[in-house]
Motif scaffolding. Structure first.
Motif, PDB file in Angstrom:
ATOM      1  N   TRP A   1       0.810  -1.224   0.095  1.00 37.75           N
ATOM      2  CA  TRP A   1       0.065  -0.035   0.112  1.00 37.75           C
ATOM      3  C   TRP A   1       0.882   1.194  -0.127  1.00 37.75           C
ATOM      4  O   TRP A   1       0.434   2.112  -0.750  1.00 37.75           O
ATOM      5  CB  TRP A   1      -0.979   0.026   1.118  1.00 37.75           C
ATOM      6  CG  TRP A   1      -2.313  -0.615   0.854  1.00 37.75           C
ATOM      7  CD1 TRP A   1      -2.630  -1.835   1.668  1.00 37.75           C
ATOM      8  CD2 TRP A   1      -3.409  -0.276   0.085  1.00 37.75           C
ATOM      9  NE1 TRP A   1      -3.996  -2.156   1.094  1.00 37.75           N
ATOM     10  CE2 TRP A   1      -4.517  -1.209   0.089  1.00 37.75           C
ATOM     11  CE3 TRP A   1      -3.422   0.797  -0.816  1.00 37.75           C
ATOM     12  CZ2 TRP A   1      -5.622  -1.132  -0.677  1.00 37.75           C
ATOM     13  CZ3 TRP A   1      -4.441   0.969  -1.571  1.00 37.75           C
ATOM     14  CH2 TRP A   1      -5.768  -0.107  -1.586  1.00 37.75           C
ATOM     15  N   ALA A   2       1.875   1.049   0.760  1.00 37.88           N
ATOM     16  CA  ALA A   2       2.856   2.486   0.677  1.00 37.88           C
ATOM     17  C   ALA A   2       3.443   2.562  -0.703  1.00 37.88           C
ATOM     18  O   ALA A   2       3.465   3.647  -1.440  1.00 37.88           O
ATOM     19  CB  ALA A   2       4.064   2.130   1.626  1.00 37.88           C
ATOM     20  N   SER A  34       8.434   3.306  -5.088  1.00 37.52           N
ATOM     21  CA  SER A  34       7.163   2.572  -4.923  1.00 37.52           C
ATOM     22  C   SER A  34       7.382   1.153  -5.396  1.00 37.52           C
ATOM     23  O   SER A  34       6.888   0.082  -4.848  1.00 37.52           O
ATOM     24  CB  SER A  34       6.119   3.360  -5.639  1.00 37.52           C
ATOM     25  OG  SER A  34       6.272   3.050  -7.179  1.00 37.52           O
ATOM     26  N   SER A  86       0.808   4.118  -2.890  1.00 30.78           N
ATOM     27  CA  SER A  86       0.404   5.619  -2.452  1.00 30.78           C
ATOM     28  C   SER A  86       1.420   6.437  -2.953  1.00 30.78           C
ATOM     29  O   SER A  86       1.325   7.549  -3.572  1.00 30.78           O
ATOM     30  CB  SER A  86       0.410   5.937  -0.874  1.00 30.78           C
ATOM     31  OG  SER A  86      -0.678   4.910  -0.522  1.00 30.78           O
TER      32      SER A  86
END
Length: 301
Positions: free
Chosen positions: A130-131, A290, A134
């Motif tokens: 999820w990081a 990411s 984002s």
């Protein structure tokens, strides 16, 4: 294994973007795309013919193309329509925008794939993943800021809209690929969707480009057009093989494939001499981070 294959596909896609940008410079878009579909078909046509006429030659290899009926080919034909729609929008956008803008926009495509994968396939991400997602979203908004410095307004520029439309169709294609790889042989899908695209693109050229060829941007031959097909075929082969593995996640594979932006960005800076590289480098760094988060999240699932 499937994750390493996804990174391999990403590197090949980066060179595919570079050769595509080079081929489209001051060139007619539709003939370049048409030749791409032609050469891609020629790459796979021998495997189709050998598999049908002399199946024992390839039956134990990764390049064997099993026979399939209309119940399979109708799904492949739909795949061809989706991919070709993405390509038409993407090629026009690529021609009119800097590579250092197009690459990062495409790098955010997996965010849309993620939403689809969660809704359709029930995939779930952990905290690290999820990081990573984002950060990819944040990079898109920072990229729009960098684009304004070159007079590219993301809200009103039609070529940006074309690239985004290409990304949407690409997202649909990625989700559809996960379904296809769960149902059919990867070589059947890849070989035949390229053949179908050739005929579809032939119709588009005859209707949209051929009658206007003397009043629109002229077509000129570039040897990079062949390299577009070679690198795309290799990237897709590795990609389909990865998706065919039982534990592969389309949300992660799609995200990793977008790390191809690293290759295209470097060439955009060194070969095409594009502008505002410092601010774009920040956007690129977020994309890379990411990808690292996604990789780390996959290792610790």
């Amino acid at each position: 294994m499937w994750l390493l294959l996804a990174f391999c596909s990403a590197g090949l896609l980066g060179f595919y973007d570079v050769f595509k940008k080079k081929s489209l410079a001051n060139n007619a878009v539709l003939p370049v795309l048409g030749l791409n579909t032609l050469f891609s078909s020629l790459i796979f046509l021998p495997f189709i013919l050998i598999s049908g006429l002399k199946p024992e030659w390839l039956s134990d290899s990764l390049f064997f193309v099993p026979m399939a009926g209309w119940e399979v080919h109708k799904f492949i034909l739909l795949k061809s329509v989706i991919v070709l729609s993405s390509w038409v929008f993407g090629y026009f956008g690529m021609k009119h925008l800097p590579l250092t803008i197009v690459g990062p926009i495409n790098a955010t495509r997996p965010v849309m794939t993620l939403v689809g994968a969660m809704l359709i396939f029930g995939e779930r991400l952990n905290t690290w993943q999820w990081a990573g997602v984002s950060m990819a979203v944040l990079s898109f908004f920072l990229l729009s800021r960098s684009g304004r410095k070159e007079g590219i307004d993301f809200k009103s520029n039609r070529w940006v809209a074309f690239v985004i439309a290409s990304a949407l169709f690409g997202t649909i294609s990625g989700l559809y690929d996960k379904y296809l790889m769960g149902q059919f042989n990867n070589m059947v899908v890849q070989a035949w969707y390229n053949v179908y695209q050739l005929f579809l693109m032939g119709g588009i050229i005859m209707v949209l480009w051929w009658p206007r060829r003397k009043t629109s941007t002229p077509f000129r031959w570039d040897w990079c057009i062949i390299l577009i097909s070679v690198f795309l075929a290799a990237a897709d082969f590795v990609y389909f093989y990865a998706l065919g593995m039982e534990d592969s996640m389309i949300s992660i594979v799609s995200m990793v494939r977008r790390s191809s932006v690293v290759v295209s960005f470097l060439f955009g800076a060194m070969i095409f001499r594009e502008k505002n590289l410092k601010s774009k480098a920040v956007d690129l760094l977020l994309v890379i981070v990411s990808m690292l988060f996604l990789y780390w999240g996959n290792v610790h699932r």
